[in-house]
Design a protein around this motif. Structure first.
Motif, short mmCIF file in Angstrom:
data_model
loop_
_atom_site.label_atom_id
_atom_site.label_comp_id
_atom_site.label_asym_id
_atom_site.label_seq_id
_atom_site.Cartn_x
_atom_site.Cartn_y
_atom_site.Cartn_z
N ASP A 1 17.26 21.68 -1.17
CA ASP A 1 16.36 22.56 -0.56
C ASP A 1 14.97 22.00 -0.28
N ILE A 2 14.31 22.89 0.38
CA ILE A 2 12.96 22.35 1.03
C ILE A 2 12.23 21.48 -0.29
N ASP A 3 12.00 21.98 -1.42
CA ASP A 3 11.36 21.24 -2.35
C ASP A 3 11.87 19.74 -2.67
N SER A 4 13.10 19.87 -2.82
CA SER A 4 13.60 18.45 -3.09
C SER A 4 13.54 17.62 -1.94
N PHE A 5 13.72 18.13 -0.88
CA PHE A 5 13.83 17.22 0.32
C PHE A 5 12.30 16.77 0.47
N VAL A 6 11.30 17.61 0.61
CA VAL A 6 9.89 17.00 0.53
C VAL A 6 9.68 15.80 -0.39
N ASN A 7 9.96 16.41 -1.49
CA ASN A 7 9.71 15.23 -2.82
C ASN A 7 10.42 13.99 -2.50
N HIS A 8 11.73 14.09 -2.19
CA HIS A 8 12.18 12.94 -2.00
C HIS A 8 11.85 12.08 -0.74
N PHE A 9 11.69 12.83 0.32
CA PHE A 9 11.14 11.99 1.71
C PHE A 9 9.83 11.18 1.29
N VAL A 10 8.99 12.12 0.76
CA VAL A 10 7.78 11.46 0.54
C VAL A 10 7.63 10.29 -0.47
N GLU A 11 8.43 10.38 -1.43
CA GLU A 11 8.63 9.30 -2.61
C GLU A 11 9.19 8.15 -1.84
N GLN A 12 10.34 8.26 -1.25
CA GLN A 12 11.01 7.10 -0.54
C GLN A 12 10.05 6.60 0.56
N MET A 13 9.36 7.34 1.40
CA MET A 13 8.47 6.75 2.31
C MET A 13 7.15 6.21 1.80
N LEU A 14 6.89 6.41 0.48
CA LEU A 14 5.56 5.75 -0.10
C LEU A 14 5.95 4.62 -0.50
N LYS A 15 7.21 4.25 -0.82
CA LYS A 15 7.49 3.08 -1.47
C LYS A 15 7.49 2.03 -0.28
N LEU A 16 8.01 2.46 0.95
CA LEU A 16 7.89 1.39 2.17
C LEU A 16 6.61 1.27 2.60
N TYR A 17 5.76 2.30 2.62
CA TYR A 17 4.37 2.07 2.96
C TYR A 17 3.62 1.16 1.95
N ARG A 18 4.07 1.26 0.66
CA ARG A 18 3.31 0.38 -0.27
C ARG A 18 3.88 -1.07 -0.17
N GLN A 19 4.96 -1.26 0.19
CA GLN A 19 5.73 -2.58 0.27
C GLN A 19 5.06 -3.27 1.42
N GLN A 20 4.82 -2.84 2.37
CA GLN A 20 4.38 -3.58 3.87
C GLN A 20 2.99 -3.97 3.52
N LYS A 21 2.68 -5.54 3.34
CA LYS A 21 1.34 -5.75 3.30
C LYS A 21 0.74 -5.72 4.88
N GLY A 22 -0.53 -5.21 4.52
CA GLY A 22 -1.39 -5.14 5.83
C GLY A 22 -0.81 -4.14 6.84
N LEU A 23 -0.35 -3.02 6.05
CA LEU A 23 0.29 -1.88 6.73
C LEU A 23 -0.79 -1.25 7.85
N LEU B 1 -1.54 -3.12 10.81
CA LEU B 1 -0.06 -3.10 11.67
C LEU B 1 0.03 -1.76 12.41
N VAL B 2 -0.05 -0.79 11.71
CA VAL B 2 0.01 0.43 12.38
C VAL B 2 -1.17 0.80 13.34
N GLN B 3 -2.34 0.27 13.13
CA GLN B 3 -3.49 0.45 14.19
C GLN B 3 -2.96 -0.55 15.25
N GLY B 4 -2.37 -1.70 15.12
CA GLY B 4 -1.87 -2.48 16.18
C GLY B 4 -0.76 -2.02 17.00
N MET B 5 0.15 -1.22 16.33
CA MET B 5 1.08 -0.35 16.94
C MET B 5 0.57 0.52 17.76
#
Length: 208
Positions: free
Chosen positions: A96-118, A121-125
Motif C-alpha cells: 500500500d502507499i504507506d509501506s511503499f513510501v516508508n520502504h522507498f525512503v528508508e532504502q534511499m536514505l541508506k544510499l544517500y548516507r553511504q556516498q561520501k561527498g554526496l 557530487l550532486v551539485q556537480g551533476m
C-alpha cells in the motif's frame, strides 16, 4: 601440464592478477576522492591532491582517470548503479502507499548516507557539463520507477500524468534526503518524518 620443448610448467595467464590490481587501485582512487570531496568540495578538489593522498604520481592517476571530472563521473555512475540495483530488488514490492513510501525512503536514505561527498557530487551533476548526463539519468531512474509503480498503488492515470506525479515525488524526496543526511540525528529524524508525510499526501491525493 609441462611445455614439451622446455620441460617447464607454463606460468599461466598474467592478465587476471594485473586486472585485479588495476581494479583495486581504481576503487582506491575513487574512495580517496570521495573522502576529499566531502572535506574540500569540488572546486578545491584536484588530481594532484588525490594522487598525494593515494600515494601515487599524477601520471599514474591519469592512467586510470584523465581528469577530475572523469573521477567525479565514475563516482556518480557508481552511486546510480547502486540506486538502480536497489530499485530493481524483488524485495521492493509496492504494497500500500504507506509501506511503499516508508520502504522507498528508508532504502534511499541508506544510499544517500553511504556516498561520501554526496552533496558536492550532486551539485556537480547539476552544474558541471561533463556530469550533467548523470543528473538526467538519476531523474529518469526514479521518475520511471515511481510512475511504473503507481498502478499497483491504486493510482490509475494516463502515462504522462504518472510521469508528472513521479517527477514531483522524485524532486521532493531528493531535495529533502540531501537535507536529512547533513542534519543532526534529531533534526534529521524530524525532517524524515515530514518527508514521508509529504510523499504519502502526494500519492493519496491521486488514489481512486
Amino acid at each position: 601440464m609441462t611445455d614439451k620443448k622446455t620441460g617447464r610448467k607454463p606460468l599461466g595467464p598474467r592478465s587476471t592478477p594485473i586486472q585485479k590490481r588495476s581494479k583495486a587501485r581504481r576503487e582506491q582512487i575513487l574512495d580517496v576522492a570521495a573522502g576529499l570531496l566531502e572535506k574540500l568540495g569540488s572546486n578545491s578538489l584536484t588530481t594532484i591532491r588525490i594522487a598525494e593522498e593515494v600515494g601515487i604520481s599524477v601520471g599514474t592517476l591519469y592512467h586510470y582517470f584523465p581528469n577530475k571530472e572523469a573521477i567525479l563521473y565514475a563516482m556518480g555512475q557508481h552511486w546510480l548503479e547502486q540506486m538502480a540495483n536497489t530499485l530493481a530488488s524483488p524485495e521492493r514490492q509496492p504494497g500500500d502507499i504507506d509501506s511503499f513510501v516508508n520502504h522507498f525512503v528508508e532504502q534511499m536514505l541508506k544510499l544517500y548516507r553511504q556516498q561520501k561527498g554526496l552533496l558536492h557530487l550532486v551539485q556537480g551533476m547539476f552544474a558541471i557539463p561533463q556530469l550533467m548526463p548523470l543528473d538526467e539519468q538519476h531523474d529518469d531512474l526514479v521518475i520511471n520507477y515511481v510512475a511504473n509503480t503507481l498502478p499497483a498503488l491504486g493510482i490509475d492515470k494516463p502515462k504522462a500524468e504518472c510521469q508528472r506525479i513521479g517527477r514531483s515525488f522524485h524532486e521532493v524526496s531528493h531535495a529533502l534526503l540531501l537535507v536529512v543526511v547533513n542534519q543532526s540525528p534529531r533534526r534529521g529524524n524530524s525532517t524524515l518524518a515530514e518527508l514521508k508525510l509529504l510523499l504519502r499526501s502526494l500519492l493519496n491525493s491521486h488514489q481512486g
